[in-house]
Design a protein around this motif. Structure first.
Motif, PDB file in Angstrom:
ATOM      1  N   GLU A 185       0.825  -1.207   0.000  1.00 27.95           N
ATOM      2  CA  GLU A 185       0.000   0.000   0.000  1.00 27.95           C
ATOM      3  C   GLU A 185       0.859   1.257   0.000  1.00 27.95           C
ATOM      4  O   GLU A 185       0.609   2.200  -0.765  1.00 27.95           O
ATOM      5  CB  GLU A 185      -0.927  -0.005   1.219  1.00 27.95           C
ATOM      6  CG  GLU A 185      -1.852   1.192   1.300  1.00 27.95           C
ATOM      7  CD  GLU A 185      -2.918   1.211   0.225  1.00 27.95           C
ATOM      8  OE1 GLU A 185      -3.531   2.273   0.023  1.00 27.95           O
ATOM      9  OE2 GLU A 185      -3.127   0.165  -0.424  1.00 27.95           O
ATOM     10  N   ALA A 186       1.880   1.285   0.855  1.00 27.09           N
ATOM     11  CA  ALA A 186       2.776   2.440   0.896  1.00 27.09           C
ATOM     12  C   ALA A 186       3.545   2.574  -0.419  1.00 27.09           C
ATOM     13  O   ALA A 186       3.851   3.682  -0.862  1.00 27.09           O
ATOM     14  CB  ALA A 186       3.746   2.317   2.068  1.00 27.09           C
ATOM     15  N   SER A 187       3.846   1.441  -1.048  1.00 24.67           N
ATOM     16  CA  SER A 187       4.558   1.471  -2.333  1.00 24.67           C
ATOM     17  C   SER A 187       3.708   2.125  -3.407  1.00 24.67           C
ATOM     18  O   SER A 187       4.183   2.965  -4.188  1.00 24.67           O
ATOM     19  CB  SER A 187       4.941   0.049  -2.744  1.00 24.67           C
ATOM     20  OG  SER A 187       5.770  -0.561  -1.781  1.00 24.67           O
ATOM     21  N   ILE A 188       2.439   1.736  -3.461  1.00 24.15           N
ATOM     22  CA  ILE A 188       1.530   2.347  -4.438  1.00 24.15           C
ATOM     23  C   ILE A 188       1.326   3.824  -4.127  1.00 24.15           C
ATOM     24  O   ILE A 188       1.284   4.668  -5.028  1.00 24.15           O
ATOM     25  CB  ILE A 188       0.190   1.589  -4.448  1.00 24.15           C
ATOM     26  CG1 ILE A 188       0.406   0.157  -4.957  1.00 24.15           C
ATOM     27  CG2 ILE A 188      -0.838   2.306  -5.314  1.00 24.15           C
ATOM     28  CD1 ILE A 188      -0.816  -0.726  -4.868  1.00 24.15           C
ATOM     29  N   ASN A 189       1.232   4.155  -2.847  1.00 30.76           N
ATOM     30  CA  ASN A 189       1.114   5.566  -2.463  1.00 30.76           C
ATOM     31  C   ASN A 189       2.350   6.350  -2.890  1.00 30.76           C
ATOM     32  O   ASN A 189       2.256   7.526  -3.279  1.00 30.76           O
ATOM     33  CB  ASN A 189       0.925   5.691  -0.954  1.00 30.76           C
ATOM     34  CG  ASN A 189      -0.487   5.360  -0.513  1.00 30.76           C
ATOM     35  OD1 ASN A 189      -1.419   5.408  -1.307  1.00 30.76           O
ATOM     36  ND2 ASN A 189      -0.643   5.012   0.751  1.00 30.76           N
TER      37      ASN A 189
END
Length: 265
Positions: A185-189
């Protein structure tokens, strides 16, 4: 596990670029003037790169155990996970609002340069997004993308081939960074904030953003894509979303403690 995450196009384009580059090198060294041109271009490139990097090293802020130690410790941990034996030199430079980061190399030393507007994420609730961006640049080092540049230089100048190889490398580094940071999730963010900035990225309707990229078609969009060294951000985000179940199935607890897979579908 890592081999499964390497984008297949990276391997294919690397082989094509390597064969073409070696043929060009062999042709050049077969003549005296060809050898002269190789040495001249290599010397000029080395000097220009050294001067450019020298400005960064003399003006940027270098991360150490005494300078932003919390971030530096995360870099050390990422290097351990990624089997990077020597921690690269990490510099932060003033960026006039630009959001970017890159990896480079000089005389056997690896460097990661972070633009200050991205580095400011350490003062927010988005440190994990910053960790993804750093891991992405470390992945370039791990995969030797920077070190291989000189070897593949002739092919990189060919229309479309060099750009296609570069785009495939970006996909690979996104995958590796998501895996080694353990937070999809943080990667996509992290990719989303590159599109709209630090203040608004959490408010983006990700599905609508991806749908937008599918609807925006035409010759100039296609042509701008094949001329770019980086894939469009919506496509990079979509690639990571598709990895959610894949990462959960193949997580390696010896390298990543937890894989967060609640990416928005």
């Amino acid at each position: 596990m890592q081999e499964r995450l390497i984008h297949p196009n990276e391997k294919n384009y690397f082989i094509i670029a390597l064969v073409i580059s070696l043929l060009i090198y062999f042709w050049l060294v077969s003549t005296i003037i060809g050898i002269f041109y190789i040495l001249l271009l290599a010397f000029i490139s080395f000097c220009l790169h050294g001067i450019w990097l020298g400005r960064i090293r003399s003006n940027g802020v270098k991360l150490t155990t005494q300078q932003f130690p919390s971030v530096y410790s995360k870099v050390e941990l990422l290097c351990q996970r990624m089997n990077i034996n020597t921690v690269p030199d990490i510099f932060v430079i003033q960026s006039d609002g630009m959001l970017n980061a890159f990896a480079t190399r000089l005389l056997g030393r690896n460097f990661v340069v972070l633009y200050s507007d991205i580095f400011e994420l350490i003062d927010s609730e988005s440190e994990e997004e910053l960790e993804f961006i750093i891991a992405h640049e470390l992945a370039h080092i791990q995969r030797r993308h920077v070190a291989n540049h000189l070897l593949l230089l002739p092919a990189m100048w060919l229309p479309f081939l060099g750009k296609a190889y570069s785009r495939a490398c970006e996909y690979t580094c996104d995958r590796l960074a998501a895996y080694y940071t353990g937070n999809l999730e943080a990667s996509i963010n992290g990719l989303t904030l590159l599109a709209i900035g630090k203040a608004l990225y959490k408010k983006v309707n990700r599905g609508e953003y991806i749908l937008q990229s599918r609807n925006e078609k035409g010759f100039f969009i296609w042509f701008s894509h094949i001329l770019s060294t980086h894939p469009p951000l919506p496509l990079r985000i979509l690639e990571l979303e598709r990895l959610a179940q894949y990462l959960a199935s193949y997580k390696d607890s010896s390298k990543v403690d937890t894989i967060t897979v609640e990416a928005q579908q």
